[in-house]
Design an enzyme around this catalytic site. Structure first.
Site, PDB file in Angstrom:
ATOM      1  N   ASN A  50      40.087  45.876  42.456  1.00 58.95           N
ATOM      2  CA  ASN A  50      38.973  44.915  42.443  1.00 58.95           C
ATOM      3  C   ASN A  50      39.513  43.489  42.352  1.00 58.95           C
ATOM      4  O   ASN A  50      40.534  43.219  41.706  1.00 58.95           O
ATOM      5  CB  ASN A  50      37.940  45.230  41.352  1.00 58.95           C
ATOM      6  CG  ASN A  50      38.491  45.326  39.953  1.00 58.95           C
ATOM      7  OD1 ASN A  50      39.626  45.739  39.750  1.00 58.95           O
ATOM      8  ND2 ASN A  50      37.700  44.947  38.978  1.00 58.95           N
ATOM      9  N   ILE A  51      38.816  42.600  43.039  1.00 58.00           N
ATOM     10  CA  ILE A  51      39.203  41.182  43.098  1.00 58.00           C
ATOM     11  C   ILE A  51      37.972  40.368  42.733  1.00 58.00           C
ATOM     12  O   ILE A  51      36.975  40.396  43.467  1.00 58.00           O
ATOM     13  CB  ILE A  51      39.709  40.813  44.505  1.00 58.00           C
ATOM     14  CG1 ILE A  51      40.903  41.710  44.906  1.00 58.00           C
ATOM     15  CG2 ILE A  51      40.105  39.328  44.560  1.00 58.00           C
ATOM     16  CD1 ILE A  51      41.319  41.594  46.363  1.00 58.00           C
ATOM     17  N   GLU A  52      38.034  39.710  41.591  1.00 54.07           N
ATOM     18  CA  GLU A  52      36.853  38.989  41.093  1.00 54.07           C
ATOM     19  C   GLU A  52      36.902  37.509  41.469  1.00 54.07           C
ATOM     20  O   GLU A  52      37.945  36.969  41.855  1.00 54.07           O
ATOM     21  CB  GLU A  52      36.746  39.151  39.572  1.00 54.07           C
ATOM     22  CG  GLU A  52      36.538  40.610  39.208  1.00 54.07           C
ATOM     23  CD  GLU A  52      36.220  40.838  37.748  1.00 54.07           C
ATOM     24  OE1 GLU A  52      36.464  39.940  36.915  1.00 54.07           O
ATOM     25  OE2 GLU A  52      35.715  41.940  37.445  1.00 54.07           O
ATOM     26  N   CYS A  61      34.819  45.148  45.065  1.00 49.44           N
ATOM     27  CA  CYS A  61      35.279  46.350  44.357  1.00 49.44           C
ATOM     28  C   CYS A  61      36.552  46.903  44.999  1.00 49.44           C
ATOM     29  O   CYS A  61      36.800  46.703  46.199  1.00 49.44           O
ATOM     30  CB  CYS A  61      34.219  47.441  44.422  1.00 49.44           C
ATOM     31  SG  CYS A  61      32.728  47.084  43.504  1.00 49.44           S
ATOM     32  N   GLU A  63      37.218  49.927  45.864  1.00 47.08           N
ATOM     33  CA  GLU A  63      36.947  50.870  46.963  1.00 47.08           C
ATOM     34  C   GLU A  63      36.767  50.130  48.283  1.00 47.08           C
ATOM     35  O   GLU A  63      37.285  50.518  49.321  1.00 47.08           O
ATOM     36  CB  GLU A  63      35.676  51.681  46.679  1.00 47.08           C
ATOM     37  CG  GLU A  63      35.733  52.560  45.458  1.00 47.08           C
ATOM     38  CD  GLU A  63      35.264  51.864  44.179  1.00 47.08           C
ATOM     39  OE1 GLU A  63      35.550  50.662  43.987  1.00 47.08           O
ATOM     40  OE2 GLU A  63      34.613  52.538  43.366  1.00 47.08           O
ATOM     41  N   CYS A  99      30.099  51.924  42.890  1.00 46.89           N
ATOM     42  CA  CYS A  99      28.792  51.265  42.895  1.00 46.89           C
ATOM     43  C   CYS A  99      28.035  51.614  44.184  1.00 46.89           C
ATOM     44  O   CYS A  99      28.599  52.165  45.135  1.00 46.89           O
ATOM     45  CB  CYS A  99      28.955  49.751  42.749  1.00 46.89           C
ATOM     46  SG  CYS A  99      29.428  48.927  44.279  1.00 46.89           S
ATOM     47  N   CYS A 102      29.471  50.180  47.502  1.00 45.17           N
ATOM     48  CA  CYS A 102      30.650  50.926  47.992  1.00 45.17           C
ATOM     49  C   CYS A 102      30.241  52.264  48.589  1.00 45.17           C
ATOM     50  O   CYS A 102      30.809  52.706  49.590  1.00 45.17           O
ATOM     51  CB  CYS A 102      31.661  51.119  46.867  1.00 45.17           C
ATOM     52  SG  CYS A 102      32.480  49.580  46.407  1.00 45.17           S
TER      53      CYS A 102
HETATM   54  N1  THU Z   1      34.195  47.702  40.198  1.00 44.31           N
HETATM   55  C1  THU Z   1      34.984  48.318  41.135  1.00 44.31           C
HETATM   56  O1  THU Z   1      35.968  47.752  41.601  1.00 44.31           O
HETATM   57  N2  THU Z   1      34.646  49.562  41.519  1.00 44.31           N
HETATM   58  C2  THU Z   1      33.646  50.297  40.968  1.00 44.31           C
HETATM   59  O2  THU Z   1      33.479  51.441  41.340  1.00 44.31           O
HETATM   60  C3  THU Z   1      32.797  49.724  39.943  1.00 44.31           C
HETATM   61  C4  THU Z   1      33.008  48.291  39.634  1.00 44.31           C
HETATM   62  C5  THU Z   1      34.598  46.376  39.726  1.00 44.31           C
HETATM   63  C6  THU Z   1      33.735  45.214  40.149  1.00 44.31           C
HETATM   64  C7  THU Z   1      34.018  44.232  39.041  1.00 44.31           C
HETATM   65  O3  THU Z   1      35.206  43.523  39.350  1.00 44.31           O
HETATM   66  C8  THU Z   1      34.288  45.081  37.813  1.00 44.31           C
HETATM   67  O4  THU Z   1      34.585  46.369  38.316  1.00 44.31           O
HETATM   68  C9  THU Z   1      33.144  45.155  36.831  1.00 44.31           C
HETATM   69  O5  THU Z   1      31.970  45.475  37.452  1.00 44.31           O
END
Ligand code: THU
Length: 145
Positions: A50-52, A61, A63, A99, A102
């Site tokens: 994941n990259i915020e 996310c 995925e 989520c 995804c």
């Molecule tokens: N996130 C994912 O990368 N994959 C998931 O299946 C659920 C959520 C990430 C998004 C965000 O960066 C962090 O988790 C919290 O929601």
């Protein structure tokens, strides 16, 4: 039924690649770190983390990062994805479900009856779902007709 069962070795490899990808997650805001390893039907593995973003909505996310890396390399046929996620130093007792966004992306490229989603925790045994179990009634190309 998928033509070929995923072997225990392949499941282990995908989980270990997802764990390695998780170490690269950029999640300074949520501190929730996720890694994914996507297996193509031809046997290649694409990883993602994941990259915020401080602006929140640009966040992607793990995925989808894995899917978009693969699709941008010309891959359109996928067999399975392993996902592992949790807070920074948590024991990862819980599995992390993909989520809804995804799941929609998975549906775009994957056979719902065949594509397998491997959810791993550190302590918990790995759980495996078919896409149709996690996304049974999604909007699909058929709905456009
Ligand atoms: N996130 C994912 O990368 N994959 C998931 O299946 C659920 C959520 C990430 C998004 C965000 O960066 C962090 O988790 C919290 O929601």
């Amino acid at each position: 039924m998928p033509k070929k069962e995923l072997t225990a070795d392949m499941i282990e490899l995908l989980v270990s690649e997802a764990k390695k990808a998780r170490d690269l997650a950029y999640a300074p805001y949520s501190k929730f770190y996720v890694g994914a390893a996507l297996l193509t039907k031809s046997g290649k593995i694409y990883t993602g983390c994941n990259i915020e973003s401080v602006a929140h909505t640009p966040t992607c996310c793990a995925e989808r990062v894995a899917f978009f890396k693969a699709v941008s390399q010309g891959e359109h046929k996928f067999r399975a994805i392993a996902v592992i996620g949790g807070k920074e130093d948590a024991e990862l007792n819980k599995i992390c479900f993909p989520c809804g966004v995804c799941r929609q992306v998975m549906q775009e490229f994957c056979d719902k009856n065949e594509f397998e989603i491997i959810l791993a925790g550190r302590k918990e045994k790995v759980k495996i779902f078919k896409l149709k179990e996690l996304f049974p009634l999604g909007f699909s190309a058929d709905d456009l007709n």
